[in-house]
Design an enzyme around this catalytic site. Structure first.
Site, PDB file in Angstrom:
ATOM      1  CE  LYS A 128     -28.834  -5.725 -50.946  1.00  0.00           C
ATOM      2  NZ  LYS A 128     -29.483  -6.747 -51.647  1.00  0.00           N
ATOM      3  N   GLY A 209     -42.383 -12.669 -52.486  1.00  0.00           N
ATOM      4  CA  GLY A 209     -41.123 -12.822 -53.180  1.00  0.00           C
ATOM      5  C   GLY A 209     -40.240 -11.682 -52.870  1.00  0.00           C
ATOM      6  CD  GLU A 212     -32.276 -10.796 -49.529  1.00  0.00           C
ATOM      7  OE1 GLU A 212     -31.455 -11.449 -50.229  1.00  0.00           O
ATOM      8  OE2 GLU A 212     -32.922  -9.578 -50.159  1.00  0.00           O
ATOM      9  CG  ASP A 223     -31.400  -6.213 -47.608  1.00  0.00           C
ATOM     10  OD1 ASP A 223     -30.859  -6.556 -48.506  1.00  0.00           O
ATOM     11  OD2 ASP A 223     -32.374  -5.505 -47.903  1.00  0.00           O
ATOM     12  CE  LYS A 227     -31.366  -3.754 -50.209  1.00  0.00           C
ATOM     13  NZ  LYS A 227     -32.846  -3.921 -49.814  1.00  0.00           N
TER      14      LYS A 227
HETATM   15  N1  HSE Z   1     -35.135  -8.413 -49.247  1.00  0.00           N
HETATM   16  C1  HSE Z   1     -34.808  -7.269 -49.766  1.00  0.00           C
HETATM   17  C2  HSE Z   1     -35.987  -6.059 -49.132  1.00  0.00           C
HETATM   18  C3  HSE Z   1     -34.976  -7.043 -51.313  1.00  0.00           C
HETATM   19  O1  HSE Z   1     -37.055  -6.854 -48.320  1.00  0.00           O
HETATM   20  O2  HSE Z   1     -35.988  -5.044 -49.473  1.00  0.00           O
HETATM   21  C4  HSE Z   1     -33.522  -7.456 -51.826  1.00  0.00           C
HETATM   22  O3  HSE Z   1     -32.685  -6.655 -51.368  1.00  0.00           O
END
Ligand code: HSE
Length: 344
Positions: A128, A209, A212, A223, A227
């Site tokens: 991003k 996984g 972040e 995040d 987005k």
């Molecule tokens: N860490 C982000 C999430 C994934 O949990 O959606 C990558 O954008």
């Protein structure tokens, strides 16, 4: 005859290796279903890159990297080459950018993407960072060079967001966006509603996984804000920066509060909203909200995500699912790549 597409991959972490493995598993389907013969001509990494013009075995490269914690000793190693060297020296028609995101500077991905577009290469990015402040510049550069620039994997990945807005809602004006865009936060809220404590839920998201590397980016709403700004800038023509998004994360929520809302039939979600005001400007905010059960985003479960577009001509359109995970991010890269070659 399948079309041979030689490409480079920068960044060989979870997403980059996931992409290589996905490709290895889908090689025949890509040939038969899409007429594409994808050749991995190089992998760019900080500690030295691989370059083999005839093509590397992507699965073997991923196994090698995982076993050796790098490319040291690999026969195709170009010691001292970083991603930018690989892009400058190798011949390829497309770059897959999967280096770790730096929201502040966008680097090293910003430099990679600029260099690739300047050579007329198409770019698909999971990162991003470069688009948060430089989307306009990169889009103009791509148009000037006749290259495609696709960033589904950076904009909620397995949840289709940009494709829906740009293709399915073409001609409609998007007036507002509502989204549950961070899988980690949603996973934690879902688990806490079921009685788990915050720290255990976060630890589970990390084991999966999906969090972040610095999970405060997930749980403090960064995040989601990133987005949201990205999607609004692409789909609503705004110029939001992350700091323009009014932001509250989920760390102030107690399990008891989440369960009390649940007892009233409400579902706590971390929601991002962007809306065009009367003055034409887009305003955005991220905050936890207790959604009524009939709200479409109340159905977003676990690590899944969801987005609603509010339009002038097609009313409300909601997409749900597309859970966050590295394989989903890799699959979003592959989708963008395939669609570049399907476009008329
Ligand atoms: N860490 C982000 C999430 C994934 O949990 O959606 C990558 O954008």
């Amino acid at each position: 005859m399948a079309r041979e597409v030689r490409f480079l991959l920068c960044g060989f972490g979870r997403v980059g290796r996931g992409f290589a493995r996905l490709l290895a598993g889908k090689r025949e389907k890509l040939r038969a279903g899409y007429g594409l013969d994808l050749r991995l001509a190089g992998v760019g990494e900080l500690m030295g890159s691989l370059h083999r013009p005839a093509g590397l075995d992507p699965g073997a490269a991923a196994d090698f990297f995982a076993a050796h914690k790098g490319f040291g000793g690999h026969p195709a190693l170009q010691a001292g080459w970083k991603g930018l060297d690989l892009i400058g020296k190798a011949e390829a028609e497309l770059l897959v950018e999967a280096t770790p995101t730096d929201i502040r500077t966008g680097e090293p991905a910003l430099g990679h993407i600029r260099a690739a577009l300047a050579k007329g290469m198409h770019v698909v990015s999971a990162n991003k960072g470069p688009f948060i402040r430089n989307f306009g510049e990169l889009r103009a550069l791509a148009a000037e060079r006749g290259a495609s620039l696709k960033l589904s994997a950076a904009a909620a990945a397995a949840l289709p967001t940009l494709d829906v807005a740009q293709t399915c809602l073409a001609g409609a004006e998007i007036r507002a966006i509502e989204g549950v865009l961070n899988g980690t936060s949603n996973f934690i809220l879902t688990r806490m509603r079921g009685g788990m404590d915050y720290a255990s839920a976060l630890a589970e998201a990390q084991r999966m996984g999906i969090a972040e590397a610095d999970p405060t980016l997930d749980v403090e709403g960064h995040d989601t804000a990133n987005k949201l700004a990205l999607i609004a800038n692409v789909c609503m023509g705004s110029e939001l920066r992350p700091e323009d998004v009014d932001r509250t994360g989920i760390t102030g929520l107690a399990g008891e509060q989440i369960r009390e809302e649940a007892a009233r039939g409400r579902v706590m979600r971390l929601v991002g909203r962007a809306e065009r005001g009367e003055n034409g400007r887009v305003r955005a905010r991220v905050a936890p909200e207790a959604l009524p059960p009939d709200h479409p985003l109340a159905a977003v479960d676990g690590a899944e995500k969801g987005i609603t577009y509010v339009t002038d001509t097609m009313d409300r359109v909601t997409v749900l699912g597309g859970k966050s995970d590295p394989r989903g991010a890799a699959a979003a890269l592959l989708k963008d790549l395939i669609n570049i070659y399907r476009a008329p």
